[in-house]
Design an enzyme around this catalytic site. Sequence first.
Site, PDB file in Angstrom:
ATOM      1  CG  LEU A 252      -2.040  -0.834   1.448  1.00 40.54           C
ATOM      2  CD1 LEU A 252      -2.649  -0.892   2.748  1.00 40.54           C
ATOM      3  CD2 LEU A 252      -2.968  -0.497   0.277  1.00 40.54           C
ATOM      4  N   GLY A 253       2.048   1.177   0.706  1.00 36.93           N
ATOM      5  CA  GLY A 253       2.780   2.310   0.710  1.00 36.93           C
ATOM      6  C   GLY A 253       4.123   2.027   1.442  1.00 36.93           C
ATOM      7  CD1 TRP A 254       6.905   2.856  -0.780  1.00 34.30           C
ATOM      8  CD2 TRP A 254       8.522   3.947   0.375  1.00 34.30           C
ATOM      9  NE1 TRP A 254       7.429   3.799  -1.664  1.00 34.30           N
ATOM     10  CE2 TRP A 254       8.463   4.460  -0.768  1.00 34.30           C
ATOM     11  CE3 TRP A 254       9.459   4.314   1.272  1.00 34.30           C
ATOM     12  CZ2 TRP A 254       9.235   5.516  -1.451  1.00 34.30           C
ATOM     13  CZ3 TRP A 254      10.377   5.405   0.629  1.00 34.30           C
ATOM     14  CH2 TRP A 254      10.117   5.911  -0.505  1.00 34.30           C
ATOM     15  N   GLY A 255       7.292   4.171   4.288  1.00 35.12           N
ATOM     16  CA  GLY A 255       8.008   5.135   4.951  1.00 35.12           C
ATOM     17  C   GLY A 255       9.230   5.111   5.113  1.00 35.12           C
TER      18      GLY A 255
ATOM     19  CB  SER B  28       7.009   0.744   8.332  1.00 34.47           C
ATOM     20  OG  SER B  28       6.327   1.973   7.900  1.00 34.47           O
ATOM     21  CB  THR B  29       7.051  -1.966   3.395  1.00 36.45           C
ATOM     22  OG1 THR B  29       7.195  -2.964   4.457  1.00 36.45           O
ATOM     23  CG2 THR B  29       8.484  -1.708   2.723  1.00 36.45           C
ATOM     24  CB  VAL B  30       2.021   0.336   4.830  1.00 34.00           C
ATOM     25  CG1 VAL B  30       0.767   0.108   5.210  1.00 34.00           C
ATOM     26  CG2 VAL B  30       2.543   0.965   5.882  1.00 34.00           C
TER      27      VAL B  30
ATOM     28  CE  LYS C 268       4.672   2.600  10.492  1.00 33.83           C
ATOM     29  NZ  LYS C 268       4.246   4.019  10.888  1.00 33.83           N
TER      30      LYS C 268
ATOM     31  CG  ASP D   6       5.252  14.538  10.678  1.00 35.93           C
ATOM     32  OD1 ASP D   6       5.471  15.648   9.996  1.00 35.93           O
ATOM     33  OD2 ASP D   6       5.714  13.386  10.033  1.00 35.93           O
TER      34      ASP D   6
HETATM   35  P1  ATP Z   1       6.991   7.934   7.982  1.00 33.73           P
HETATM   36  O1  ATP Z   1       8.300   7.860   7.167  1.00 33.73           O
HETATM   37  O2  ATP Z   1       6.026   9.052   7.290  1.00 33.73           O
HETATM   38  O3  ATP Z   1       7.006   8.258   9.322  1.00 33.73           O
HETATM   39  P2  ATP Z   1       6.060   5.422   8.451  1.00 33.73           P
HETATM   40  O4  ATP Z   1       7.125   4.402   7.816  1.00 33.73           O
HETATM   41  O5  ATP Z   1       6.066   5.800   9.641  1.00 33.73           O
HETATM   42  O6  ATP Z   1       6.129   6.503   7.383  1.00 33.73           O
HETATM   43  P3  ATP Z   1       3.255   5.491   7.862  1.00 33.73           P
HETATM   44  O7  ATP Z   1       3.253   6.930   7.589  1.00 33.73           O
HETATM   45  O8  ATP Z   1       2.574   5.151   8.863  1.00 33.73           O
HETATM   46  O9  ATP Z   1       4.800   4.852   7.732  1.00 33.73           O
HETATM   47  O10 ATP Z   1       2.752   4.715   6.377  1.00 33.73           O
HETATM   48  C1  ATP Z   1       3.395   4.821   4.927  1.00 33.73           C
HETATM   49  C2  ATP Z   1       2.256   4.832   4.124  1.00 33.73           C
HETATM   50  O11 ATP Z   1       1.480   3.551   3.977  1.00 33.73           O
HETATM   51  C3  ATP Z   1       1.239   5.913   4.200  1.00 33.73           C
HETATM   52  O12 ATP Z   1       1.729   7.068   3.811  1.00 33.73           O
HETATM   53  C4  ATP Z   1       0.046   5.373   3.528  1.00 33.73           C
HETATM   54  O13 ATP Z   1       0.287   5.325   2.161  1.00 33.73           O
HETATM   55  C5  ATP Z   1       0.101   3.866   3.951  1.00 33.73           C
HETATM   56  N1  ATP Z   1      -0.723   3.329   5.104  1.00 33.73           N
HETATM   57  C6  ATP Z   1      -0.331   3.634   6.317  1.00 33.73           C
HETATM   58  N2  ATP Z   1      -1.611   3.247   6.997  1.00 33.73           N
HETATM   59  C7  ATP Z   1      -2.445   2.747   6.123  1.00 33.73           C
HETATM   60  C8  ATP Z   1      -3.763   2.405   6.343  1.00 33.73           C
HETATM   61  N3  ATP Z   1      -4.321   2.134   7.439  1.00 33.73           N
HETATM   62  N4  ATP Z   1      -4.474   1.922   5.286  1.00 33.73           N
HETATM   63  C9  ATP Z   1      -3.854   1.843   4.028  1.00 33.73           C
HETATM   64  N5  ATP Z   1      -2.706   2.745   3.775  1.00 33.73           N
HETATM   65  C10 ATP Z   1      -1.948   2.940   4.859  1.00 33.73           C
HETATM   66 MG    MG Z   2       6.089   7.377  10.693  1.00 31.03          MG
END
Ligand code: ATP
Ligand code: MG
Length: 430
Positions: free
Chosen positions: A27-30, A33-35, A50, A152
């Site tokens: 779905l996405g990543w940051g 993490s990967t989601v 996540k 944030d």
């Molecule tokens: P960051 O670098 O922003 O801190 P992170 O690794 O903490 O990122 P998140 O921001 O929690 O990760 O999630 C990354 C992406 O995954 C989100 O921007 C979104 O596109 C997708 N995502 C996260 N949670 C959900 C959800 N509950 N349903 C659908 N997509 C989601």
């Molecule tokens: Mg985060």
Amino acid sequence: GYRKGGYHAVRPGDQFAAGRYVAQRKLGWGNFSTVWLAFDVQSQRYVALKIQKSAPEFAQAALHEIEFLSEITKRDPSNRKCIIQLIDHFKHTGPNGQHICLVFEFLGDSLLKLVQYNRYKGIGFDRVKRICKSILVGLDYLHNELGIIHSDLKLENVLLVSTIDPSKDPIRSGLKPNLEKPEGNPNGEVGLNPIEKKLKMRARRVLAKLAEKRKSVVESSRSERSLDGIDLTCKIVDFGNACWADKQFTDFIQTRQYRAPEIILGAGYSFSVDMWSFACIAFELATGEMLFTPKEGHGYSEDEDHLALMMELLGKMPKKIATMGTRSKEYFDRHGDLKRIRRLKLSSVERILVDKYKISESDAREFANFLCPLLDFAPEKRPTAAECLKHPWLQYDEDKTCEPHNNNDAQSTGNTTSGACTNIDVTDKK
Ligand code: ATP
Ligand code: MG
Ligand code: MG
């Protein structure tokens, strides 16, 4: 990336938590993490999984996020507070180490994608208002009931509530949950001879190109369509940087463009930093462009440019506020003027809305009247989320028009602040 301490490589069909969750697609990543979209076999529904990077600092961050999310979810059993709900969490061991995994309710696209689908043109005031309401309900809950500062807020961290069933939307997912275990190992390459590997790589590149092409066609045809199946409520996500108002972890918070002036100045902060970011989000939804995009220039820093942009739009920062922070001396002289940027191009939120974004005078006035109090340099003067929810700009009949009600209570909230952004008292320095 995908190495020891980093991301966990996942393929559709991979199982987690002793088979309870089956990975479907990414779905996405940051940065952390990967989601993945996953199917929860136990509850027979889709969830977002996540999977945190495994190194200790990421594990620590995940535990931090779990602490906040558990509290948020526990105190909102009816799930109506416009904040993401945590369903489960567990540890998963893979080749790159042990990963903390968080399981969330599955949500839709982020507000950033929504703005992108609309080709950075703004999404119309009806939608802006609906989304603003949701975010404010979430912030009121976080601030008032829990004492949490998100720290944030930005478009990427607000996700639309999707009413689309992932199993029924072939663009968004497979047709039915994929519960097959994948064959071979996660990287798929071992066991192939060099020629096979080369061919496979080439095929993969061609496929990736095709997928990219198809994606851009789908996305451009989705500008309006992407709003189908979305009721425009939304939820705040990503509590990786959250803190308690009375227990803060760092002085330096927020993503650059959404950062409040007191953070740049090192003057301490509270809930009202989220209100500043919220105003930046509302502006961006309405116009398709960020409110502040500071850049480093010849002889001045990104921070000083940021402060200059704020003053060009909102008027001169009161000397008392400008000189109050631990970093004030880096930017301001003893008169409360910026040291390196002496000439400011004065404008106002209302003027910009009309001149640059071609918004009608009356819409611009009402919107500026809502936004400007939130962009007060004095953090304690910014309205709270609860106060914003009463503002005339948000009093309208959900099903019909956006005409404000004549609510006296709400009217007074608006009046005390009207004109705040048009009375620019900065003098152009020659
Ligand atoms: P960051 O670098 O922003 O801190 P992170 O690794 O903490 O990122 P998140 O921001 O929690 O990760 O999630 C990354 C992406 O995954 C989100 O921007 C979104 O596109 C997708 N995502 C996260 N949670 C959900 C959800 N509950 N349903 C659908 N997509 C989601
Ligand atoms: Mg985060
Ligand atoms: Mg994020």
